[in-house]
Design a protein around this motif. Structure first.
Motif, PDB file in Angstrom:
ATOM      1  N   ARG A 157      64.470  99.102   3.327  1.00 51.38           N
ATOM      2  CA  ARG A 157      64.034  97.879   4.031  1.00 51.38           C
ATOM      3  C   ARG A 157      63.372  96.899   3.090  1.00 51.38           C
ATOM      4  NH1 ARG A 157      62.015 101.004   8.874  1.00 51.38           N
ATOM      5  NH2 ARG A 157      63.914 101.294  10.077  1.00 51.38           N
ATOM      6  N   TRP A 158      62.714  97.436   2.084  1.00 48.36           N
ATOM      7  CA  TRP A 158      62.020  96.605   1.125  1.00 48.36           C
ATOM      8  C   TRP A 158      62.995  95.640   0.423  1.00 48.36           C
ATOM      9  CZ3 TRP A 158      61.481  95.813  -4.159  1.00 48.36           C
ATOM     10  CH2 TRP A 158      60.259  95.269  -4.543  1.00 48.36           C
ATOM     11  N   PHE A 159      64.227  96.107   0.209  1.00 47.44           N
ATOM     12  CA  PHE A 159      65.216  95.229  -0.432  1.00 47.44           C
ATOM     13  C   PHE A 159      65.657  94.103   0.503  1.00 47.44           C
ATOM     14  CE2 PHE A 159      65.092  98.714  -3.313  1.00 47.44           C
ATOM     15  CZ  PHE A 159      65.224  98.100  -4.548  1.00 47.44           C
ATOM     16  N   ALA A 160      65.500  94.319   1.817  1.00 51.69           N
ATOM     17  CA  ALA A 160      65.789  93.238   2.768  1.00 51.69           C
ATOM     18  C   ALA A 160      64.759  92.119   2.609  1.00 51.69           C
ATOM     19  CB  ALA A 160      65.785  93.774   4.193  1.00 51.69           C
ATOM     20  N   THR A 161      63.517  92.504   2.304  1.00 44.80           N
ATOM     21  CA  THR A 161      62.470  91.475   2.202  1.00 44.80           C
ATOM     22  C   THR A 161      62.691  90.572   0.983  1.00 44.80           C
ATOM     23  OG1 THR A 161      60.898  92.767   0.864  1.00 44.80           O
ATOM     24  CG2 THR A 161      60.781  93.041   3.269  1.00 44.80           C
ATOM     25  N   ILE A 162      63.461  91.033   0.010  1.00 46.51           N
ATOM     26  CA  ILE A 162      63.776  90.150  -1.133  1.00 46.51           C
ATOM     27  C   ILE A 162      65.232  89.675  -1.047  1.00 46.51           C
ATOM     28  CG2 ILE A 162      61.962  91.042  -2.660  1.00 46.51           C
ATOM     29  CD1 ILE A 162      64.193  92.623  -4.174  1.00 46.51           C
ATOM     30  N   ASP A 163      65.806  89.790   0.165  1.00 44.17           N
ATOM     31  CA  ASP A 163      67.157  89.255   0.415  1.00 44.17           C
ATOM     32  C   ASP A 163      68.242  89.866  -0.447  1.00 44.17           C
ATOM     33  OD1 ASP A 163      66.923  87.628   2.540  1.00 44.17           O
ATOM     34  OD2 ASP A 163      66.387  85.843   1.362  1.00 44.17           O
ATOM     35  N   LYS A 164      68.088  91.153  -0.728  1.00 52.25           N
ATOM     36  CA  LYS A 164      69.086  91.802  -1.581  1.00 52.25           C
ATOM     37  C   LYS A 164      69.865  92.877  -0.825  1.00 52.25           C
ATOM     38  CE  LYS A 164      68.040  89.968  -5.666  1.00 52.25           C
ATOM     39  NZ  LYS A 164      68.975  89.216  -6.488  1.00 52.25           N
ATOM     40  N   LEU A 165      69.583  93.071   0.456  1.00 53.84           N
ATOM     41  CA  LEU A 165      70.156  94.213   1.164  1.00 53.84           C
ATOM     42  C   LEU A 165      71.325  93.830   2.065  1.00 53.84           C
ATOM     43  CD1 LEU A 165      69.812  97.289   1.790  1.00 53.84           C
ATOM     44  CD2 LEU A 165      68.575  96.557   3.842  1.00 53.84           C
ATOM     45  N   VAL A 166      72.394  94.612   1.948  1.00 48.78           N
ATOM     46  CA  VAL A 166      73.507  94.506   2.892  1.00 48.78           C
ATOM     47  C   VAL A 166      73.795  95.916   3.395  1.00 48.78           C
ATOM     48  CG1 VAL A 166      75.928  93.896   3.219  1.00 48.78           C
ATOM     49  CG2 VAL A 166      74.534  92.562   1.657  1.00 48.78           C
ATOM     50  N   SER A 167      74.013  96.040   4.701  1.00 44.54           N
ATOM     51  CA  SER A 167      74.342  97.343   5.263  1.00 44.54           C
ATOM     52  C   SER A 167      75.819  97.329   5.638  1.00 44.54           C
ATOM     53  CB  SER A 167      73.473  97.558   6.505  1.00 44.54           C
ATOM     54  OG  SER A 167      73.706  98.834   7.020  1.00 44.54           O
ATOM     55  N   ILE A 168      76.520  98.397   5.300  1.00 49.38           N
ATOM     56  CA  ILE A 168      77.918  98.464   5.729  1.00 49.38           C
ATOM     57  C   ILE A 168      78.130  99.734   6.554  1.00 49.38           C
ATOM     58  CG2 ILE A 168      78.798  97.148   3.724  1.00 49.38           C
ATOM     59  CD1 ILE A 168      80.108 100.260   3.354  1.00 49.38           C
ATOM     60  N   ASN A 169      79.128  99.678   7.406  1.00 46.06           N
ATOM     61  CA  ASN A 169      79.474 100.816   8.245  1.00 46.06           C
ATOM     62  C   ASN A 169      80.183 101.872   7.376  1.00 46.06           C
ATOM     63  OD1 ASN A 169      80.488 102.560  10.126  1.00 46.06           O
ATOM     64  ND2 ASN A 169      81.830 101.058  11.123  1.00 46.06           N
ATOM     65  N   GLY A 170      79.579 103.055   7.299  1.00 43.30           N
ATOM     66  CA  GLY A 170      80.152 104.103   6.458  1.00 43.30           C
ATOM     67  C   GLY A 170      81.044 105.076   7.220  1.00 43.30           C
ATOM     68  N   VAL A 171      81.355 104.745   8.469  1.00 44.13           N
ATOM     69  CA  VAL A 171      82.238 105.614   9.254  1.00 44.13           C
ATOM     70  C   VAL A 171      83.664 105.114   9.101  1.00 44.13           C
ATOM     71  CG1 VAL A 171      82.742 106.541  11.549  1.00 44.13           C
ATOM     72  CG2 VAL A 171      80.378 106.015  10.897  1.00 44.13           C
TER      73      VAL A 171
END
Ligand code: AMP
Length: 189
Positions: A157-171
């Protein structure tokens, strides 16, 4: 896609398929795969004093202490191949302290993106039950999954606060997940 070395962090629970996807990603982008689990397993196989201590943590499903891991990763990131070709960090950071140390070392712009490969808990449990790794005792698996929620999710989550996070569907199939990864990487770099 730019020609700059790609510097990525790959997050995901045990059993999310990180290892497989990292192998495909390094083939495609030419970055250096830095798997802290692989580094530790190599030390265990060499039978060094450090390897023996690391093995005690790993076999029980516990995290190796932050200061040890931070030292290992800092050394690896400073090597010429990584500086020249970029990196794909797999298994690090696993705690907020490790994330903070990484950013202190590289700066916020020293990483391009952190990608979270999201696979629901029930599905990773099924996947892990279907494979046969010596360190996958039921207790160790439970401890790793619990540590991921308690310690690694805050780091993600911390990487979201610096706008570096993307989540992808791993299924999905390996190639479906790989296509999702390359799409977000190419869009963000
Ligand atoms: P992995 O192959 O990434 O699942 O790592 C295997 C084991 O090595 C983990 O269950 C931990 O005991 C240890 N380990 C790997 N990376 C780290 C890290 N960044 N911090 C603490 N322990 C780690």
């Amino acid at each position: 896609m730019s020609n700059n070395p790609l510097r990525l962090i790959i997050f995901g629970r045990q059993g999310a398929g990180k290892g497989t996807q990292c192998a495909l990603l390094i083939e495609r982008y030419g970055s250096v795969h830095i798997s802290t689990g692989d580094i530790l397993r190599a030390a265990v196989a060499e039978g060094t004093e450090f390897g023996r201590r690391a093995d005690d943590y790993m076999a029980a499903g516990n995290l190796v202490p932050d200061e040890v891991m931070i030292g290992i990763v800092k050394d690896r990131l400073a090597k010429d191949d990584v500086v020249a070709h970029g990196f794909l960090l797999d298994g690090f950071p696993r705690t907020e302290a490790q994330a903070q140390a990484l950013i202190d070392t590289l700066g916020e712009n020293g990483i391009d993106l952190a990608i979270d490969i999201d696979v629901p808990l029930e599905l990773v449990k099924e996947r892990i039950a279907g494979r046969n790794r010596a360190d996958d005792t039921a207790e160790a698996v439970e401890r790793r999954l619990a540590d991921y929620e308690a310690k690694t999710v805050p780091a993600v989550r911390w990487f979201a606060t610096i706008d570096k996070l993307v989540s992808i569907n791993g299924v999905g199939t390996e190639s479906e997940v790989f296509a999702r990864l390359t799409e977000v990487i190419d869009a963000h770099t």
